[in-house]
Motif scaffolding. Structure first.
Motif, PDB file in Angstrom:
ATOM      1  N   VAL A   1     -25.072  17.973  73.121  1.00 20.24           N
ATOM      2  CA  VAL A   1     -25.004  16.653  72.485  1.00 20.24           C
ATOM      3  C   VAL A   1     -23.595  16.109  72.695  1.00 20.24           C
ATOM      4  N   TRP A   2     -23.500  14.949  73.325  1.00 24.09           N
ATOM      5  CA  TRP A   2     -22.194  14.335  73.603  1.00 24.09           C
ATOM      6  C   TRP A   2     -21.820  13.466  72.406  1.00 24.09           C
ATOM      7  N   THR A   3     -20.601  13.613  71.930  1.00 27.84           N
ATOM      8  CA  THR A   3     -20.235  12.840  70.743  1.00 27.84           C
ATOM      9  C   THR A   3     -18.727  12.577  70.691  1.00 27.84           C
ATOM     10  N   THR A   4     -18.310  11.863  69.650  1.00 21.00           N
ATOM     11  CA  THR A   4     -16.886  11.572  69.442  1.00 21.00           C
ATOM     12  C   THR A   4     -16.364  12.448  68.291  1.00 21.00           C
ATOM     13  N   PRO A   5     -15.058  12.614  68.207  1.00 20.29           N
ATOM     14  CA  PRO A   5     -14.515  13.401  67.090  1.00 20.29           C
ATOM     15  C   PRO A   5     -14.948  12.833  65.734  1.00 20.29           C
ATOM     16  N   GLU A   6     -14.951  11.528  65.604  1.00 16.71           N
ATOM     17  CA  GLU A   6     -15.255  10.892  64.316  1.00 16.71           C
ATOM     18  C   GLU A   6     -16.699  11.175  63.902  1.00 16.71           C
TER      19      GLU A   6
END
Lengths: 279, 279
Positions: free
Chosen positions: B170-175
């Protein structure tokens, strides 16, 4: 134990599993009652019951096993209790005891039978005869609440519980039962529902693993049954919810204050409780 | 993918499992570092690593995989990051990302490497190389936080995650990562500790079944690691604890007021969330 004739009222997950276990593992004669005729057909077809039970059977049965919601169980006895023999054991499978046992004990005195409370500590996230199983009680506890029944009647129920597969029989009182159940069973159910109501829940997939799964599992609740169970034990459950909120607030406040030492101490205390229980 | 040389720093449960999985399922060369020489001996003996990694290896490795506590991971890169090649991928396995990724990205610019954040969503109630397993990541999610890394570097980590057994990436952002993890993982851990602190907990045996077991499971926590993880994500976690307390308070207040309709509606809402997710 001599062969008994046992009438099970209510062939849902619990009643169905008791019927199947009695028929599979014991020599007793199992009769079944259910308001749903299709369930009776199924129970007959798979051999869970020997035959359908009727009001006319009440005088000749040895055990009347009520697998109904608490209020329905008391209602059934109020309506039909006069027809059972004075040696009949009337027992239940309700998840709460203070709201059931004293009424049943009072009825047993006016209508003449022996009441032994019972709570099979087993369940599933689905309900109904379809998901009942003869082996549901393996590794489970049978909570026995003898109330004012004679020793032989309580002993009979303890022996039957062992016969249908329970790993242990725990003898207790309605008061202690309800206090413990508020913590071990009702609180996790309330918690699971509260947990999945977070706005983050519908987006959890991909971001979750075992700990999400375990806390949320029992949110798949039968709300009609559990509303009744919760309300009938509201003081103990409200008290447990209060204790949990207090402990969560300590963790939250340590976080907000960035109090490393306090936070570490709280988590350590949790770990030590689990370890001291050998879990 | 071409054969890579991968240095794993920290051979605990996660680092050990990554090493074992890489050695078992991929052609890559696996080097290991750990402050405990016994762990290195064990890792060599069981074939989890090809050889011990040293600072001298840093210029020639393709991937530096940090399996350390968050602050230690950043410290390691601050100390040794200048020695890796400009094509080296530096990645981590930390359970929080806001407190790690921006610092790593800044370091990647001054020290010259590519940083790709990662969070293997797998764990156990026990820690250390002893309990690490090549198959730990089966059915698990790998959370990939590419930050400012070039596409090829993020793709490499996604492919590696698949190679070592993750069911999905799953690709995501730190936030977004930290918000979701506060709910799916940190809250259940906080909750488990809060739950076992009830005075009823030490008496639960005989009165408990699956729902006690599931809520309390992760109370067996590594308090040093989780104190750090909680504090580094304190805002999101405090927010989730607040939401949970609010939802618990609604249930408690419906109980106290004996508001059957309200209580039923709250439990029903919980069930419907679970059902809508197909769980």
């Amino acid at each position: 134990m001599k062969e008994k004739t046992i009438l099970i009222v209510g062939l849902g997950l619990i009643g169905g599993s008791i019927a199947k276990a009695l028929s599979a593992f014991t020599p007793h004669h199992v009769l079944g009652m259910d308001r749903n005729p299709e369930v009776l057909d199924q129970a007959l077809a798979c051999g869970a019951i020997e035959r359908i039970g009727y009001a006319e059977d009440l005088p000749s049965i040895d055990i009347l096993w009520l697998c109904l919601y608490p209020n329905d169980a008391v209602e059934f006895v109020r309506k039909y209790g006069a027809h059972v023999s004075p040696d009949c054991i009337v027992t239940d499978a309700c998840g709460i005891k203070n709201a059931v046992c004293p009424q049943m004990v009072a009825l047993s005195k006016t209508l003449h039978f022996h009441f032994v409370g019972g709570h099979p500590m087993a369940g599933k996230e689905r309900n109904g005869f379809d998901v009942s199983e003869a082996t549901l009680f393996r590794q489970a506890s049978y909570l026995l609440v003898p109330c004012e029944a004679p020793q032989w009647a309580a002993d009979t129920m303890a022996e039957l519980a062992k016969q249908i597969g329970f790993a242990q029989v725990v003898w207790t009182t309605p008061e202690h039962h309800d206090e413990m159940i508020a913590y071990t069973s009702q609180l996790p159910h309330a918690l699971a529902c509260a947990y999945v109501l977070s706005p983050r829940c519908p987006m959890h997939k991909g971001y979750s693993a075992g700990s999400y799964r375990d806390v949320s599992r029992v949110a798949r609740i039968n709300e009609t049954l559990w509303t009744e169970l919760f309300l009938e034990n509201r003081e103990a459950l409200s008290n447990e919810i209060g204790t949990l909120i207090e402990n969560l607030t300590h963790i939250q406040s340590a976080l907000d204050k960035q109090d490393t030492q306090k936070l570490n101490a709280l988590l350590k205390q949790g770990r030590e409780v689990k370890e001291s229980l050998g879990e």
